[in-house]
Design a protein around this motif. Structure first.
Motif, PDB file in Angstrom:
ATOM      1  N   GLN A  40      -6.842  -2.681   0.030  1.00 58.75           N
ATOM      2  CA  GLN A  40      -7.498  -1.567  -0.652  1.00 58.75           C
ATOM      3  C   GLN A  40      -7.790  -0.430   0.308  1.00 58.75           C
ATOM      4  N   SER A  41      -8.199  -0.765   1.522  1.00 57.35           N
ATOM      5  CA  SER A  41      -8.453   0.264   2.529  1.00 57.35           C
ATOM      6  C   SER A  41      -7.170   1.008   2.869  1.00 57.35           C
ATOM      7  N   ALA A  42      -6.063   0.262   2.990  1.00 55.95           N
ATOM      8  CA  ALA A  42      -4.779   0.900   3.296  1.00 55.95           C
ATOM      9  C   ALA A  42      -4.342   1.827   2.171  1.00 55.95           C
ATOM     10  N   PRO A  98       0.805  -1.228   0.000  1.00 50.17           N
ATOM     11  CA  PRO A  98       0.000   0.000   0.000  1.00 50.17           C
ATOM     12  C   PRO A  98       0.835   1.274   0.000  1.00 50.17           C
ATOM     13  N   GLU A  99       1.961   1.261   0.719  1.00 46.14           N
ATOM     14  CA  GLU A  99       2.815   2.436   0.740  1.00 46.14           C
ATOM     15  C   GLU A  99       3.475   2.659  -0.619  1.00 46.14           C
ATOM     16  N   VAL A 100       3.912   1.572  -1.260  1.00 49.05           N
ATOM     17  CA  VAL A 100       4.537   1.692  -2.575  1.00 49.05           C
ATOM     18  C   VAL A 100       3.510   2.140  -3.611  1.00 49.05           C
ATOM     19  N   GLU A 101       2.306   1.600  -3.531  1.00 47.56           N
ATOM     20  CA  GLU A 101       1.249   2.018  -4.454  1.00 47.56           C
ATOM     21  C   GLU A 101       0.876   3.478  -4.222  1.00 47.56           C
ATOM     22  N   THR A 102       0.853   3.900  -2.961  1.00 48.04           N
ATOM     23  CA  THR A 102       0.604   5.310  -2.649  1.00 48.04           C
ATOM     24  C   THR A 102       1.682   6.191  -3.270  1.00 48.04           C
ATOM     25  N   SER A 103       2.942   5.758  -3.165  1.00 46.36           N
ATOM     26  CA  SER A 103       4.034   6.507  -3.785  1.00 46.36           C
ATOM     27  C   SER A 103       3.871   6.550  -5.292  1.00 46.36           C
TER      28      SER A 103
END
Length: 271
Positions: A209-211, A5-10
């Motif tokens: 998905q929530s993250a 989730p952090e990598v996808e956010t980035s």
């Protein structure tokens, strides 16, 4: 440690600022990360257009017509969008500078991250070729998981954290998914049935998905492309809550070491 989730956010954060732009040059302040940064980047990147920013597991893939940059955030890495005249922070190791002077800045305090380059088909790269399916893809379903569980004596938590089974289900998200599915983390993978796999697959997809929607989880170092933390930690049900009341039954959350990693669970709600 930045997880899926952090990598996808980035990825989502940096893409609008750099996709379809042309690399002008790079500045390398510290060349030794997990692996040495290739010397060829300073000559091969300038003039190339960044066609696509993708993610495979925890790897960011910046594709050009000539090859692909592979970025990994390691234990403490983050990427920021900035300008050349903005102050350099400690541990700002690399700047990717584009023709319009947009800067993609790579910061990594512990230097376990990676910046690599390949001109071969990306799916054949040694770091990616053996990865399991993406957890939010249709390929990752209950029948697939059941097949991977059969005859496995390992705890189910270890199995879903195995990147060759499914990518990106890190320690936090494994604990949260197993709680949501009502499955004890130490349950032997070979003992699960199809209905159990259906609950677990659905829980993994829901939790991840929530993250992603909340920008990831910030427990230590993670910042997004704008230098802001993620907020999923405010929604954690079990992780890091040892001794606190279960949000479902009020029994105390327990902590157990499984595969050298701390696992959090409710012994009443998870079987």
């Amino acid at each position: 440690m930045p997880e899926l989730p952090e990598v996808e956010t980035s990825r989502r954060g940096i893409t609008p600022h750099i996709q379809d732009k042309v690399f002008k040059h790079i500045i390398v302040r510290k060349s030794q990360l997990r692996w040495p940064i290739p010397d060829t980047l300073s000559t091969v990147l300038p003039g190339l257009k960044l066609d696509q920013v993708d993610r495979r597991g925890k790897y960011l893939l910046l594709s050009t017509a000539q090859g692909t940059l592979i970025l990994h955030l390691g234990m403490s890495g983050n990427l920021r969008i900035t300008q050349p005249d903005q102050a350099i922070h400690k541990h700002d190791h690399i700047d990717f500078i584009f023709a319009d002077d947009t800067v993609l800045r790579f910061n990594d305090q512990r230097r376990f991250g990676a910046v690599l380059w390949t001109e071969k088909p990306i799916q054949e790269h040694a770091l990616l070729i053996n990865l399991g399916p993406e957890p939010l893809s249709e390929e990752f379903d209950a029948n697939y998981l059941l097949a991977r569980c059969q005859n496995r004596r390992a705890p189910i938590k270890n199995l879903i954290m195995d990147s060759q089974v499914v990518v990106g289900v890190g320690n936090i998200y494994a604990s949260e998914s197993l709680f949501l599915a009502g499955i004890h983390p130490n349950r032997q993978a070979g003992d699960v049935e199809l209905a159990t796999c259906q609950r677990l697959v659905a829980a993994i997809k829901t939790v991840l998905q929530s993250a992603i929607d909340q920008g990831g989880t910030t427990l230590r170092d993670f910042l997004n492309a704008q230098g802001k933390p993620g907020y999923f930690q405010q929604s954690l049900s079990v992780y890091g809550r040892n001794g606190q009341a279960c949000l479902k039954c009020a029994e105390p959350i327990q902590q157990l070491k499984i595969g050298q990693r701390s696992s959090y669970f409710c012994d009443s709600c998870q079987r």
